[in-house]
Design a protein around this motif. Structure first.
Motif, PDB file in Angstrom:
ATOM      1  N   THR A  99     -11.403  11.848 -19.089  1.00 43.17           N
ATOM      2  CA  THR A  99     -11.408  11.094 -17.950  1.00 43.17           C
ATOM      3  C   THR A  99      -9.637  11.391 -17.428  1.00 43.17           C
ATOM      4  N   PRO A 100      -9.569  10.336 -18.528  1.00 43.95           N
ATOM      5  CA  PRO A 100      -7.853  10.003 -17.160  1.00 43.95           C
ATOM      6  C   PRO A 100      -7.224  11.718 -16.675  1.00 43.95           C
ATOM      7  N   TRP A 101      -7.106  12.539 -17.293  1.00 40.67           N
ATOM      8  CA  TRP A 101      -6.252  13.923 -16.718  1.00 40.67           C
ATOM      9  C   TRP A 101      -7.239  14.138 -16.074  1.00 40.67           C
ATOM     10  N   LEU A 102      -8.515  14.049 -15.965  1.00 38.43           N
ATOM     11  CA  LEU A 102      -9.341  14.935 -14.236  1.00 38.43           C
ATOM     12  C   LEU A 102      -8.971  13.799 -13.140  1.00 38.43           C
ATOM     13  N   VAL A 103      -9.304  12.474 -13.257  1.00 44.58           N
ATOM     14  CA  VAL A 103      -8.836  11.608 -12.349  1.00 44.58           C
ATOM     15  C   VAL A 103      -7.484  11.748 -12.052  1.00 44.58           C
ATOM     16  N   VAL A 104      -6.231  11.521 -12.513  1.00 44.03           N
ATOM     17  CA  VAL A 104      -5.446  12.040 -12.406  1.00 44.03           C
ATOM     18  C   VAL A 104      -5.001  13.726 -11.185  1.00 44.03           C
ATOM     19  N   GLY A 105      -6.104  14.661 -12.148  1.00 46.45           N
ATOM     20  CA  GLY A 105      -6.684  15.696 -11.126  1.00 46.45           C
ATOM     21  C   GLY A 105      -7.136  15.411  -9.641  1.00 46.45           C
ATOM     22  N   LEU A 106      -7.960  14.836  -9.357  1.00 45.20           N
ATOM     23  CA  LEU A 106      -8.888  14.758  -8.243  1.00 45.20           C
ATOM     24  C   LEU A 106      -7.612  13.805  -6.999  1.00 45.20           C
ATOM     25  N   PHE A 107      -6.956  12.882  -8.476  1.00 42.69           N
ATOM     26  CA  PHE A 107      -5.869  12.490  -7.144  1.00 42.69           C
ATOM     27  C   PHE A 107      -5.072  13.841  -6.439  1.00 42.69           C
ATOM     28  N   GLY A 108      -4.258  14.360  -7.434  1.00 47.48           N
ATOM     29  CA  GLY A 108      -3.964  15.766  -6.871  1.00 47.48           C
ATOM     30  C   GLY A 108      -4.979  16.107  -5.764  1.00 47.48           C
ATOM     31  N   GLY A 109      -6.272  16.678  -6.372  1.00 45.22           N
ATOM     32  CA  GLY A 109      -6.984  17.505  -5.120  1.00 45.22           C
ATOM     33  C   GLY A 109      -6.761  16.846  -3.806  1.00 45.22           C
ATOM     34  N   MET A 110      -6.664  15.607  -4.083  1.00 42.43           N
ATOM     35  CA  MET A 110      -6.825  15.102  -2.245  1.00 42.43           C
ATOM     36  C   MET A 110      -5.489  15.270  -2.078  1.00 42.43           C
ATOM     37  N   LEU A 111      -4.568  14.748  -2.910  1.00 38.87           N
ATOM     38  CA  LEU A 111      -3.288  16.081  -1.867  1.00 38.87           C
ATOM     39  C   LEU A 111      -3.783  16.637  -0.994  1.00 38.87           C
ATOM     40  N   ALA A 112      -3.788  18.082  -2.550  1.00 37.58           N
ATOM     41  CA  ALA A 112      -4.590  18.953  -1.311  1.00 37.58           C
ATOM     42  C   ALA A 112      -5.390  18.732   0.022  1.00 37.58           C
ATOM     43  N   THR A 113      -6.187  18.289  -0.242  1.00 35.41           N
ATOM     44  CA  THR A 113      -6.360  18.568   1.033  1.00 35.41           C
ATOM     45  C   THR A 113      -5.980  17.881   2.187  1.00 35.41           C
ATOM     46  N   LEU A 114      -5.528  16.667   1.970  1.00 36.71           N
ATOM     47  CA  LEU A 114      -4.399  16.128   2.896  1.00 36.71           C
ATOM     48  C   LEU A 114      -3.568  17.491   3.603  1.00 36.71           C
ATOM     49  N   LEU A 115      -3.079  17.990   2.514  1.00 37.94           N
ATOM     50  CA  LEU A 115      -2.146  19.804   2.655  1.00 37.94           C
ATOM     51  C   LEU A 115      -2.829  20.710   3.767  1.00 37.94           C
ATOM     52  N   VAL A 116      -4.728  20.965   3.414  1.00 40.16           N
ATOM     53  CA  VAL A 116      -4.687  21.943   4.337  1.00 40.16           C
ATOM     54  C   VAL A 116      -5.025  20.793   5.934  1.00 40.16           C
ATOM     55  N   ASP A 117      -5.287  20.015   5.640  1.00 36.72           N
ATOM     56  CA  ASP A 117      -5.699  19.055   6.696  1.00 36.72           C
ATOM     57  C   ASP A 117      -5.053  19.579   7.969  1.00 36.72           C
ATOM     58  N   GLY A 118      -3.427  19.252   7.649  1.00 40.70           N
ATOM     59  CA  GLY A 118      -2.396  19.105   7.773  1.00 40.70           C
ATOM     60  C   GLY A 118      -2.389  21.136   8.723  1.00 40.70           C
ATOM     61  N   PHE A 119      -2.614  21.736   8.032  1.00 43.73           N
ATOM     62  CA  PHE A 119      -2.667  23.056   8.718  1.00 43.73           C
ATOM     63  C   PHE A 119      -4.059  22.954   9.359  1.00 43.73           C
ATOM     64  N   ARG A 120      -4.884  22.456   9.660  1.00 41.75           N
ATOM     65  CA  ARG A 120      -6.067  21.998  10.821  1.00 41.75           C
ATOM     66  C   ARG A 120      -5.559  23.161  11.798  1.00 41.75           C
ATOM     67  N   GLN A 121      -5.234  22.692  12.622  1.00 41.52           N
ATOM     68  CA  GLN A 121      -4.671  23.648  14.044  1.00 41.52           C
ATOM     69  C   GLN A 121      -5.128  25.674  13.669  1.00 41.52           C
ATOM     70  N   ASP A 122      -3.931  25.426  12.614  1.00 42.32           N
ATOM     71  CA  ASP A 122      -3.575  27.126  12.321  1.00 42.32           C
ATOM     72  C   ASP A 122      -5.228  27.903  12.496  1.00 42.32           C
ATOM     73  N   LEU A 123      -5.447  27.140  11.219  1.00 41.54           N
ATOM     74  CA  LEU A 123      -7.217  27.243  10.795  1.00 41.54           C
ATOM     75  C   LEU A 123      -7.796  27.301  11.696  1.00 41.54           C
ATOM     76  N   GLU A 124      -8.247  26.977  12.964  1.00 39.18           N
ATOM     77  CA  GLU A 124      -9.552  26.742  13.488  1.00 39.18           C
ATOM     78  C   GLU A 124      -8.937  27.759  14.247  1.00 39.18           C
ATOM     79  N   SER A 125      -7.435  28.026  14.859  1.00 44.28           N
ATOM     80  CA  SER A 125      -7.547  29.882  15.314  1.00 44.28           C
ATOM     81  C   SER A 125      -7.136  30.530  14.329  1.00 44.28           C
ATOM     82  N   VAL A 126      -7.546  30.898  13.686  1.00 45.39           N
ATOM     83  CA  VAL A 126      -7.377  32.029  12.847  1.00 45.39           C
ATOM     84  C   VAL A 126      -8.414  31.469  11.008  1.00 45.39           C
TER      85      VAL A 126
END
Lengths: 335, 335
Positions: free
Chosen positions: A175-202
């Motif tokens: 579990t430990p590395w999976l949880v670390v990975g999950l938090f990393g994945g949440m950061l990735a989610t925030l990254l994509v979120d920050g790109f929301r406008q461009d994604l919406e247009s294309v």
């Protein structure tokens, strides 16, 4: 002059736990160069003598400097009247007392020998790393690197323990590395979120997220596997290694960019998207190798073992970097 | 009756190249149980005798059935008048002639021995897998599994060859799996494209693509690492193993689902998205383990080595499956 057993035993304890000096056999047969084979044989068969191993007889001078080695096979079949020096093998593979046993094991493999004499800075024989130690070190190292590269926090366990582990223990290791990975994945989610406008247009830009991330990881995994193992070898020219890696990554990145570009154009009908995907793919793959090298280097700098956690941690960093590159290129090329 | 060297040599060639019988040493010392230690020692020191190894003397009856073993260390220090049977070690670890040398190496490690006698179905001693063979098999196996798990098509190369390889060779080893991965990634692109309408209506679903895909891969990598190595051990209870794996995956999936759900709700403010992401995460992680087990099993069924290509191939399949699960759940829960 020979040091006696107690002195040698005391000297051993000054070394770190994985040093060759701590794992070496002390009671190994030695012989002066002028001794005859039959005399050496007689000493080996002395019932009062206790040896840790009789696989090799080490030929040493009066001050215990290592001159050569005679295997038990040669010793038994040779003419008893010959002097040991006559057929002692020279140019031996040796290991220093402070060297890690893993270095000793790797050297034994590379030189095709079953035991490795431990010799200090002035050539004095201190002991020998035995076959049992070499075998168990190789196996332990293999298990450790494989388990930790795949994100198991069971770096001290034997493989049979992992197989036989009870469920709670297995979950605790996994579990430990999976949880670390999950938090990393949440950061990735925030990254994509920050790109929301461009994604919406294309919206088509979203289609390529998995392939961009996958290719960065794939290159990084290859690079890190080779690099972490290379580190275990001596005298790695890092500058040269790095340059080579970038050249390989750039070539493979170019091939991939040229394949994904037309595909993106065909799928979306948008030259802009094709250009973004193609350029991002190239940059992600060129960046992946250096990142995969930099992370174990950083772990080493901070005194951590690069083989532990390097794998999953690198994947997380790589994913975040790949997404950042993709979105940066998109922002730049989108009109 | 003892078979002579030529006969034994001929018998060897009937076995597959990696069978213990093909890699064993033939000229190993044997002794009848009633022979005295000093007589056995005398035979070892006979200059006309040629031995492949003198590390162990195998005690055999008239028909060469293996009864026990005496190490050279014991032989040298023991009382010369004793019979060999008196202190021969019994209950030996042995290996069958048709067994793979990798099985022999693993057994030697597990039993803590340096050589493994090769014994046929009726207990007849045929030879012994020597220390050199055990060491080089362990090392080759390690390199092969590590390189191929990370997608290098260099399964026959030594590690030193990979380090020293010229650029074109290195690129030739590294590119094939990357190109396979790229085509897999293109399929993933098509998958996301098929989901375009839902993405357009709820762009937030795109944010979670990287974390969903990452977690499926992470669980799959752990599972496959443990499983492929377990396969090398004998007598693996596959049904039990599978059930255990699903239980572990479900537990870790539940933990991850409970962590990502609230995060998704906080980020998007949409309970629907939170439910989709949370449920998908659970299902992706539960599916990941079985898929990571099924793929090496399928490779074996088709006569392929599960350690080769299993890693990158599994990642691609896993990515496609994770995306499919995510989009299926989304289609189902989106109103």
């Amino acid at each position: 002059m020979r040091r006696n057993g107690l002195e040698r035993q005391r000297a051993k304890s000054h070394f770190p736990p994985d040093a060759a000096a701590r794992r070496m056999l002390l009671r190994i047969p030695t012989a002066p160069p002028e001794e005859t084979v039959s005399s050496a044989r007689r000493r080996l068969t002395d019932p009062k003598a206790v040896w840790d191993s009789v696989s090799y007889v080490y030929v040493v001078d009066d001050e215990r400097h290592l001159l050569g080695v005679v295997s038990i096979k040669e010793l038994l079949r040779s003419d008893g009247m010959q002097a040991m020096r006559a057929f002692a093998k020279r140019n031996l593979a040796v290991v220093h007392p402070h060297s890690d046993v893993r270095v000793a094991a790797a050297r034994a493999i590379a030189r095709g020998v079953k035991m490795l004499p431990v010799v200090d800075h002035d050539g004095t024989l201190m002991g020998a790393v035995g076959t049992d130690e070499i075998l168990s070190t190789l196996e332990a190292e293999h298990v450790r690197s494989v388990l930790s590269a795949s994100g198991l926090a069971a770096t001290r366990a034997r493989f049979s323990e992992v197989i036989a582990a009870r469920l709670p223990q297995l979950i605790a290791w996994r579990t430990p590395w999976l949880v670390v990975g999950l938090f990393g994945g949440m950061l990735a989610t925030l990254l994509v979120d920050g790109f929301r406008q461009d994604l919406e247009s294309v919206i088509a830009l979203a289609f390529f997220i998995p392939v961009i991330v996958y290719m960065g990881d794939a290159v990084g995994t290859q690079t890190q596997t080779i690099y972490v193992r290379s580190l275990a070898l001596e005298a790695l020219d890092k500058r040269h290694y790095f340059a080579r890696e970038v050249a390989v990554d750039a070539t493979m990145g170019l091939v991939s960019a040229l394949l994904i570009g037309p595909f993106a154009l065909l799928l979306t009908g948008m030259p802009q998207v094709a250009a973004i995907v193609s350029l991002s793919m190239f940059l992600v793959m060129v960046a992946a190798g250096p990142v995969a090298i930099a992370i174990p280097e950083l772990l080493r700098k901070f005194g951590r073992d690069p083989a532990v956690g390097g794998g999953p941690f690198t994947t997380i960093v790589q994913d975040l970097l790949s997404l950042s590159i993709y979105f940066a290129v998109a922002s730049w090329l989108l009109i």
